[in-house]
Design a protein around this motif. Structure first.
Motif, PDB file in Angstrom:
ATOM      1  N   MET A   1       0.844  -1.173   0.000  1.00 14.57           N
ATOM      2  CA  MET A   1       0.000   0.000   0.000  1.00 14.57           C
ATOM      3  C   MET A   1       0.886   1.231   0.000  1.00 14.57           C
ATOM      4  N   LYS A   2       0.626   2.128  -0.912  1.00 21.13           N
ATOM      5  CA  LYS A   2       1.418   3.340  -1.037  1.00 21.13           C
ATOM      6  C   LYS A   2       0.700   4.475  -0.301  1.00 21.13           C
ATOM      7  N   ILE A   3       1.403   5.109   0.603  1.00 22.67           N
ATOM      8  CA  ILE A   3       0.827   6.235   1.343  1.00 22.67           C
ATOM      9  C   ILE A   3       1.188   7.505   0.600  1.00 22.67           C
ATOM     10  N   THR A   4       0.179   8.260   0.223  1.00 25.27           N
ATOM     11  CA  THR A   4       0.407   9.497  -0.524  1.00 25.27           C
ATOM     12  C   THR A   4       0.386  10.690   0.414  1.00 25.27           C
ATOM     13  N   MET A   5       0.804  11.829  -0.119  1.00 20.73           N
ATOM     14  CA  MET A   5       0.779  13.070   0.651  1.00 20.73           C
ATOM     15  C   MET A   5      -0.658  13.403   1.054  1.00 20.73           C
ATOM     16  N   ARG A   6      -1.614  13.106   0.177  1.00 22.13           N
ATOM     17  CA  ARG A   6      -3.011  13.390   0.480  1.00 22.13           C
ATOM     18  C   ARG A   6      -3.480  12.591   1.690  1.00 22.13           C
ATOM     19  N   HIS A   7      -3.078  11.288   1.764  1.00 23.05           N
ATOM     20  CA  HIS A   7      -3.439  10.463   2.914  1.00 23.05           C
ATOM     21  C   HIS A   7      -2.812  11.019   4.190  1.00 23.05           C
ATOM     22  N   THR A   8      -1.547  11.422   4.074  1.00 24.13           N
ATOM     23  CA  THR A   8      -0.838  11.942   5.243  1.00 24.13           C
ATOM     24  C   THR A   8      -1.488  13.219   5.748  1.00 24.13           C
ATOM     25  N   VAL A   9      -1.788  14.144   4.825  1.00 26.95           N
ATOM     26  CA  VAL A   9      -2.407  15.405   5.215  1.00 26.95           C
ATOM     27  C   VAL A   9      -3.798  15.165   5.794  1.00 26.95           C
ATOM     28  N   GLY A  10      -4.543  14.258   5.178  1.00 29.52           N
ATOM     29  CA  GLY A  10      -5.877  13.945   5.693  1.00 29.52           C
ATOM     30  C   GLY A  10      -5.826  13.360   7.089  1.00 29.52           C
ATOM     31  N   ALA A  11      -4.878  12.462   7.320  1.00 27.89           N
ATOM     32  CA  ALA A  11      -4.744  11.851   8.643  1.00 27.89           C
ATOM     33  C   ALA A  11      -4.331  12.890   9.678  1.00 27.89           C
ATOM     34  N   LEU A  12      -3.418  13.774   9.296  1.00 26.98           N
ATOM     35  CA  LEU A  12      -3.000  14.827  10.231  1.00 26.98           C
ATOM     36  C   LEU A  12      -4.146  15.778  10.542  1.00 26.98           C
ATOM     37  N   ALA A  13      -4.924  16.130   9.529  1.00 26.23           N
ATOM     38  CA  ALA A  13      -6.062  17.028   9.756  1.00 26.23           C
ATOM     39  C   ALA A  13      -7.072  16.392  10.698  1.00 26.23           C
ATOM     40  N   LEU A  14      -7.339  15.108  10.500  1.00 23.95           N
ATOM     41  CA  LEU A  14      -8.263  14.402  11.385  1.00 23.95           C
ATOM     42  C   LEU A  14      -7.714  14.356  12.810  1.00 23.95           C
ATOM     43  N   LEU A  15      -6.439  14.058  12.947  1.00 23.56           N
ATOM     44  CA  LEU A  15      -5.815  13.996  14.266  1.00 23.56           C
ATOM     45  C   LEU A  15      -5.885  15.350  14.966  1.00 23.56           C
ATOM     46  N   LEU A  16      -5.584  16.422  14.234  1.00 24.58           N
ATOM     47  CA  LEU A  16      -5.645  17.761  14.829  1.00 24.58           C
ATOM     48  C   LEU A  16      -7.068  18.125  15.225  1.00 24.58           C
ATOM     49  N   THR A  17      -8.026  17.786  14.388  1.00 22.39           N
ATOM     50  CA  THR A  17      -9.422  18.090  14.709  1.00 22.39           C
ATOM     51  C   THR A  17      -9.875  17.329  15.944  1.00 22.39           C
ATOM     52  N   LEU A  18      -9.551  16.041  16.006  1.00 23.60           N
ATOM     53  CA  LEU A  18      -9.944  15.246  17.163  1.00 23.60           C
ATOM     54  C   LEU A  18      -9.263  15.741  18.425  1.00 23.60           C
ATOM     55  N   THR A  19      -8.009  16.104  18.324  1.00 22.89           N
ATOM     56  CA  THR A  19      -7.288  16.611  19.480  1.00 22.89           C
ATOM     57  C   THR A  19      -7.862  17.949  19.929  1.00 22.89           C
ATOM     58  N   ALA A  20      -8.139  18.834  18.977  1.00 20.89           N
ATOM     59  CA  ALA A  20      -8.659  20.157  19.318  1.00 20.89           C
ATOM     60  C   ALA A  20     -10.043  20.077  19.946  1.00 20.89           C
ATOM     61  N   THR A  21     -10.844  19.106  19.551  1.00 24.57           N
ATOM     62  CA  THR A  21     -12.191  18.992  20.108  1.00 24.57           C
ATOM     63  C   THR A  21     -12.223  18.177  21.387  1.00 24.57           C
ATOM     64  N   GLY A  22     -11.083  17.605  21.775  1.00 24.83           N
ATOM     65  CA  GLY A  22     -11.026  16.871  23.031  1.00 24.83           C
ATOM     66  C   GLY A  22     -11.384  15.411  22.898  1.00 24.83           C
ATOM     67  N   VAL A  23     -11.665  14.949  21.665  1.00 27.70           N
ATOM     68  CA  VAL A  23     -12.062  13.565  21.488  1.00 27.70           C
ATOM     69  C   VAL A  23     -10.885  12.629  21.729  1.00 27.70           C
ATOM     70  N   ALA A  24      -9.691  13.052  21.330  1.00 29.68           N
ATOM     71  CA  ALA A  24      -8.536  12.166  21.409  1.00 29.68           C
ATOM     72  C   ALA A  24      -7.670  12.424  22.637  1.00 29.68           C
ATOM     73  N   THR A  25      -8.175  13.131  23.622  1.00 35.39           N
ATOM     74  CA  THR A  25      -7.363  13.410  24.800  1.00 35.39           C
ATOM     75  C   THR A  25      -7.686  12.431  25.915  1.00 35.39           C
ATOM     76  N   ALA A  26      -6.776  12.335  26.838  1.00 29.75           N
ATOM     77  CA  ALA A  26      -6.971  11.435  27.976  1.00 29.75           C
ATOM     78  C   ALA A  26      -8.072  11.939  28.900  1.00 29.75           C
ATOM     79  N   ASP A  27      -8.427  13.230  28.802  1.00 28.35           N
ATOM     80  CA  ASP A  27      -9.471  13.769  29.674  1.00 28.35           C
ATOM     81  C   ASP A  27     -10.818  13.089  29.425  1.00 28.35           C
ATOM     82  N   THR A  28     -11.021  12.578  28.224  1.00 25.19           N
ATOM     83  CA  THR A  28     -12.311  11.975  27.913  1.00 25.19           C
ATOM     84  C   THR A  28     -12.385  10.519  28.333  1.00 25.19           C
ATOM     85  N   LEU A  29     -11.250   9.950  28.703  1.00 21.48           N
ATOM     86  CA  LEU A  29     -11.233   8.551  29.110  1.00 21.48           C
ATOM     87  C   LEU A  29     -11.614   8.417  30.582  1.00 21.48           C
TER      88      LEU A  29
END
Length: 158
Positions: A1-29
């Motif tokens: 499987m070849k990872i493209t720049m688009r996949h990388t940017v999309g994954a980073l954007a999702l990670l930043l969004t989840l982190t900014a909204t508190g979904v991916a933080t330990a506070d929600t656990l």
């Protein structure tokens, strides 16, 4: 499987969004789910806000005020995108461009206007009308440049 720049940017954007909204933080656990070495939420230090003008387009405080996820401009942009998507899947893609233009005429928010002009340009490119897309983006660039502070006068003597 070849990872493209688009996949990388999309994954980073999702990670930043989840982190900014508190979904991916330990506070929600629940406490039992947290790693044993993780400090409690009360002990976590907050990062200082970025300098003015350095915040991301849809995140953090910047010269235009709070525009982070959950902010009014971000919420409006998401709603606009959802309505456009429903027009497309509902079999009425011809209504998307007029909808974008109507919404653009109704807002003065610079972030939302920028988002709408980019969306209009993308729609104008679908039938390969590059002249209209360039015209739309040039109008947005002119508007963006008009909101920038004037350059500092040159005080050096010649």
């Amino acid at each position: 499987m070849k990872i493209t720049m688009r996949h990388t940017v999309g994954a980073l954007a999702l990670l930043l969004t989840l982190t900014a909204t508190g979904v991916a933080t330990a506070d929600t656990l629940p406490p039992a789910s947290r790693p044993q070495n993780a400090p409690p939420a009360a002990e976590v230090r907050e990062m200082p806000p970025p300098p003015p003008g350095m915040g991301p387009h849809f995140g953090g405080p910047g010269p235009r005020g709070p525009a982070g996820p959950g902010g009014p401009a971000f919420a409006a942009a998401r709603t606009v995108d959802e309505i456009a998507h429903l027009y497309r899947v509902g079999g009425h893609p011809e209504n998307v461009l007029p909808f974008y233009r109507e919404t653009l005429s109704q807002t003065r928010d610079p972030i939302l206007r920028h988002h709408l002009r980019e969306a209009i340009a993308r729609e104008e490119l679908k039938p390969a009308d590059t002249t209209a897309a360039i015209s739309t983006l040039r109008a947005q660039l002119s508007e963006d440049l008009a909101t920038l502070p004037p350059p500092a006068s040159d005080t050096r003597r010649r």
